[in-house]
Structures are given as C-alpha cells and as structure tokens.
Design a protein around this motif. Sequence first.
Motif, short mmCIF file in Angstrom:
data_model
loop_
_atom_site.label_atom_id
_atom_site.label_comp_id
_atom_site.label_asym_id
_atom_site.label_seq_id
_atom_site.Cartn_x
_atom_site.Cartn_y
_atom_site.Cartn_z
N LEU A 195 -1.75 0.41 -8.45
CA LEU A 195 -2.16 1.68 -7.80
C LEU A 195 -1.06 2.00 -6.77
O LEU A 195 -0.61 2.96 -6.69
N ALA A 196 -0.78 1.19 -6.12
CA ALA A 196 0.39 1.17 -4.96
C ALA A 196 1.69 1.66 -5.60
O ALA A 196 2.49 2.59 -5.04
N LEU A 206 1.66 5.06 -7.40
CA LEU A 206 1.92 5.98 -6.11
C LEU A 206 3.05 5.83 -5.17
O LEU A 206 3.30 6.80 -4.59
N LEU A 257 4.12 3.64 -3.19
CA LEU A 257 4.11 3.32 -1.98
C LEU A 257 4.99 2.18 -1.61
O LEU A 257 5.08 1.20 -2.59
N THR A 300 1.12 -1.47 2.20
CA THR A 300 0.81 -0.78 1.02
C THR A 300 -0.74 -1.00 0.40
O THR A 300 -1.44 0.05 0.25
N VAL A 359 -3.64 1.88 0.25
CA VAL A 359 -4.59 2.21 -1.06
C VAL A 359 -6.03 2.22 -0.73
O VAL A 359 -7.00 2.97 -1.14
N ALA A 382 -7.21 4.98 1.35
CA ALA A 382 -7.55 6.11 0.45
C ALA A 382 -8.67 6.03 -0.47
O ALA A 382 -9.44 6.91 -0.65
#
Length: 90
Positions: free
Chosen positions: A6-7, A10, A12, A17, A21, A24
């Motif tokens: 996911l990082a 995105l 990041l 990082t 995540v 968020a």
Amino acid sequence: MTYQELAEVLALSPPRTIQRVAQALEALMREDAAKDRPFIAALVVSRQGAKLPAQGFFDLAVELGRFPADPSRHAEAYREEFRRAMAQRG
C-alpha cells in the motif's frame, strides 16, 4: 495487500512509510465505524505471520466496539470483517 504494498501504491517514501500508512488506515477505521461501514482497513495485512493486520488494527477495532475484547476471538472477527469489506467493494 500488505502495508508495504500500500505504501508503494501510494508512492510514499521513507522515513516512516508504514507508520503513515497505519495512521491513515486508523483514520479510515474511525470514519467507517462512525458510518457503520465495514473496515476497509481489513483489506491490508502484515506480510509476516498469518496474513492478518497488525496488532494496532485489532486494538482499535476493540476500542471502536467492533471486535470483542477477547483476543482469542479476533481472528474470527477479522475474517467476518474482511468478508464484509470485500462484499461492499465488490
């Protein structure tokens, strides 16, 4: 999807990082709980262990009243939450 994946999606970059995540996802959990929606955060797991979210997910799910306090019931509650999140997205 893992926290690291996911990082990367995105875009990041370090430092912190995974921490960003997680923060968020916690904000999303609070929003989902307030609107009585399945936790979208249930779709993100740790790359270690049994493909479950990090402990912080379970702690917040208990705090928000979505999961039972008994840790022995967390995996079952998670599987149901994951199923609900997939059904809503799908």
